[in-house]
Design a protein around this motif. Structure first.
Motif, mmCIF file in Angstrom:
data_model
loop_
_atom_site.group_PDB
_atom_site.id
_atom_site.type_symbol
_atom_site.label_atom_id
_atom_site.label_comp_id
_atom_site.label_asym_id
_atom_site.label_seq_id
_atom_site.Cartn_x
_atom_site.Cartn_y
_atom_site.Cartn_z
ATOM 1 N N TYR A 66 -2.416 -21.227 -5.662
ATOM 2 C CA TYR A 66 -1.571 -22.372 -6.013
ATOM 3 C C TYR A 66 -1.205 -22.336 -7.490
ATOM 4 O O TYR A 66 -0.072 -22.651 -7.877
ATOM 5 C CB TYR A 66 -2.286 -23.686 -5.719
ATOM 6 N N LYS A 67 -2.156 -21.967 -8.329
ATOM 7 C CA LYS A 67 -1.894 -21.913 -9.765
ATOM 8 C C LYS A 67 -0.817 -20.874 -10.087
ATOM 9 O O LYS A 67 0.005 -21.078 -10.976
ATOM 10 C CB LYS A 67 -3.179 -21.598 -10.523
ATOM 11 N N VAL A 68 -0.844 -19.741 -9.346
ATOM 12 C CA VAL A 68 0.177 -18.715 -9.578
ATOM 13 C C VAL A 68 1.567 -19.300 -9.324
ATOM 14 O O VAL A 68 2.503 -19.111 -10.114
ATOM 15 C CB VAL A 68 -0.062 -17.488 -8.676
ATOM 16 N N ILE A 69 1.702 -20.036 -8.223
ATOM 17 C CA ILE A 69 2.993 -20.614 -7.868
ATOM 18 C C ILE A 69 3.393 -21.698 -8.864
ATOM 19 O O ILE A 69 4.557 -21.795 -9.283
ATOM 20 C CB ILE A 69 2.943 -21.185 -6.438
ATOM 21 N N ILE A 70 2.432 -22.517 -9.261
ATOM 22 C CA ILE A 70 2.721 -23.575 -10.243
ATOM 23 C C ILE A 70 3.134 -22.966 -11.573
ATOM 24 O O ILE A 70 4.063 -23.452 -12.236
ATOM 25 C CB ILE A 70 1.502 -24.499 -10.436
ATOM 26 N N TYR A 71 2.469 -21.873 -11.969
ATOM 27 C CA TYR A 71 2.834 -21.208 -13.218
ATOM 28 C C TYR A 71 4.273 -20.685 -13.143
ATOM 29 O O TYR A 71 5.012 -20.720 -14.134
ATOM 30 C CB TYR A 71 1.870 -20.071 -13.524
ATOM 31 N N GLN A 72 4.664 -20.186 -11.966
ATOM 32 C CA GLN A 72 6.056 -19.754 -11.812
ATOM 33 C C GLN A 72 7.002 -20.913 -12.078
ATOM 34 O O GLN A 72 8.022 -20.768 -12.769
ATOM 35 C CB GLN A 72 6.272 -19.225 -10.388
ATOM 36 N N ALA A 73 6.656 -22.062 -11.513
ATOM 37 C CA ALA A 73 7.501 -23.243 -11.701
ATOM 38 C C ALA A 73 7.534 -23.663 -13.163
ATOM 39 O O ALA A 73 8.596 -24.033 -13.695
ATOM 40 C CB ALA A 73 6.983 -24.386 -10.826
ATOM 41 N N LEU A 74 6.396 -23.621 -13.843
ATOM 42 C CA LEU A 74 6.344 -24.034 -15.241
ATOM 43 C C LEU A 74 7.125 -23.083 -16.145
ATOM 44 O O LEU A 74 7.778 -23.516 -17.095
ATOM 45 C CB LEU A 74 4.880 -24.116 -15.701
ATOM 46 N N LEU A 134 12.296 -20.708 -5.286
ATOM 47 C CA LEU A 134 10.851 -20.478 -5.300
ATOM 48 C C LEU A 134 10.325 -20.164 -3.902
ATOM 49 O O LEU A 134 9.469 -19.295 -3.720
ATOM 50 C CB LEU A 134 10.135 -21.709 -5.865
ATOM 51 N N TYR A 135 10.853 -20.871 -2.911
ATOM 52 C CA TYR A 135 10.414 -20.630 -1.538
ATOM 53 C C TYR A 135 10.781 -19.216 -1.105
ATOM 54 O O TYR A 135 9.981 -18.503 -0.508
ATOM 55 C CB TYR A 135 11.065 -21.644 -0.604
ATOM 56 N N SER A 136 12.014 -18.810 -1.432
ATOM 57 C CA SER A 136 12.462 -17.465 -1.068
ATOM 58 C C SER A 136 11.636 -16.407 -1.773
ATOM 59 O O SER A 136 11.244 -15.392 -1.183
ATOM 60 C CB SER A 136 13.942 -17.309 -1.419
ATOM 61 N N SER A 137 11.343 -16.633 -3.066
ATOM 62 C CA SER A 137 10.532 -15.678 -3.819
ATOM 63 C C SER A 137 9.126 -15.570 -3.233
ATOM 64 O O SER A 137 8.578 -14.473 -3.092
ATOM 65 C CB SER A 137 10.451 -16.112 -5.282
#
Length: 377
Positions: free
Chosen positions: A301-309, A276-279
């Motif tokens: 932040y929501k965009v990144i959290i959505y990636q994680a979800l 995720l950090y690299s992306s």
């Protein structure tokens, strides 16, 4: 929300190799945790299988007996004291112990003898697929599980061997009664059990206590405790708990399983966090553009959290599917993996937490973006 979700999915699927690497990390971690905890549950069930199938309300065992397989012995005279207690219907002596099984070829293998009075029941073979419990009353008759046929050199009803130098014949066959120590269980009647284990006639491994209808178990338990001296009386629940504690924690087996599960979580979290950090780092210009356009930190932040979800949901589904296959493959093994609904729910929550925690590093990176960098491109 739909725009943020779309942006998150495009960021994830833009580099498919990186996405596959992320999935491998998540699935590896989730499957490792699932298998380790499934082994823990399966081990916990197997160490108490005999206690679970005994038709008794109380157990009288030697003082400080650690588990069902404990070799300590009781004085058989305790049977009369327990039987005379108000509320007690039947007291059934149980004799257990290790012995040697000699095949016709001369090869020997250890077995675990389980013997009780066939007339009183108490602890008898279950899941019978051939023969009957009554057949064990015959001289030299034994019951074995078909999963151990190869080790015991048996092929079914009528197979013969020797136990402690005495000829025995398979008179009943069960399916699914496996020992967590991998030593085959051999069911016999009480008299034969004494012979095959060398247990004196004035001793027993434990006493199974069956109560009268309507008897107050707690009151009877307290009354028995006052009559049996150094011996102990336990409920099946207490005996199960003691056995699990001994085998899972007293021997270190449980700690090893938990260590493996923890390793899976750590490895998976590191892999997902790095990906995720690299992306996020590769898309810093896009995030800078969003900030220059006035997007709030919360939006990004929501965009990144959505990636994680998204990672969590896909990874969990793949891991759950693999887990189902593993359960099916180990169902007939010496140590089956047990996966309960609560374990699946727990794994889902763990996967979500693991992926969200992994996203924190990427969020910290985005926080430090200078929106002005978009104009320096």
């Amino acid at each position: 929300m739909s725009l943020q979700l779309t942006l998150a999915s495009r960021n994830l699927f833009h580099d498919r190799l990186r996405f596959i690497a992320t999935m491998v990390g998540i699935v590896f971690a989730a499957v490792l945790v699932l298998v380790q905890m499934g082994l823990f549950l399966g081990f916990g069930h197997m160490v108490t299988t005999m206690i679970d199938h005994a038709s008794t309300e109380l157990w009288v065992v030697p003082k400080n007996a650690k588990c069902f397989e404990d070799p300590s012995l009781l004085d058989i005279k305790l049977r009369e004291r327990v039987a005379s207690t108000d509320g007690v219907a039947t007291v059934i002596p149980l004799v257990i112990g290790f012995s040697d099984w000699r095949l016709e070829s001369g090869e020997m293998t250890p077995v675990f003898i389980v013997g009780a009075d066939l007339r009183d029941g108490g602890l008898q073979p279950w899941n019978l697929v051939e023969g009957s419990t009554q057949a064990l009353a015959e001289r030299g008759a034994v019951a074995v599980d078909r999963s151990y046929f190869e080790r015991l050199g048996a092929a079914g009803i009528g197979s013969v061997a020797e136990v402690r130098g005495r000829r025995v014949r398979v008179a009943a066959v069960t399916d699914g009664i496996r020992s967590f120590t991998t030593t085959p269980y051999v069911f016999v009647d009480l008299k034969a059990a004494r012979t095959y284990t060398g247990t004196p006639t004035d001793r027993a491994s434990s006493l199974l206590v069956r109560l009268k209808d309507g008897a107050d178990r707690d009151a009877v338990l307290q009354a028995i405790r006052g009559r049996i001296g150094d011996a102990e009386v336990l409920t099946p629940r207490e005996f199960r708990s003691r056995s699990r504690s001994f085998w899972l924690f007293g021997t270190g087996a449980g700690a090893a399983l938990f260590a493996g599960a923890l390793l899976g979580v750590v490895v998976g979290t590191v892999i997902v966090a790095q990906t995720l950090y690299s992306s996020t780092k590769d898309h810093l210009s896009e995030f800078a553009t969003l900030r220059a356009m006035g997007s709030s930190n919360g939006y990004i932040y929501k965009v990144i959290i959505y990636q994680a979800l998204i990672n969590a949901v896909i990874g969990f589904c793949l891991a759950a599917g693999i887990g189902a296959v593993v359960v099916e493959m180990t169902e007939k093994s010496a140590l089956p993996i047990v996966i309960t609904p609560w374990l699946v729910v727990g794994l889902g929550v763990l996967t979500l937490v693991m992926c969200v925690v992994s996203a924190i590093g990427a969020i910290f990176r985005v926080v430090r973006i200078d929106p002005a960098r978009v104009f320096m491109r």
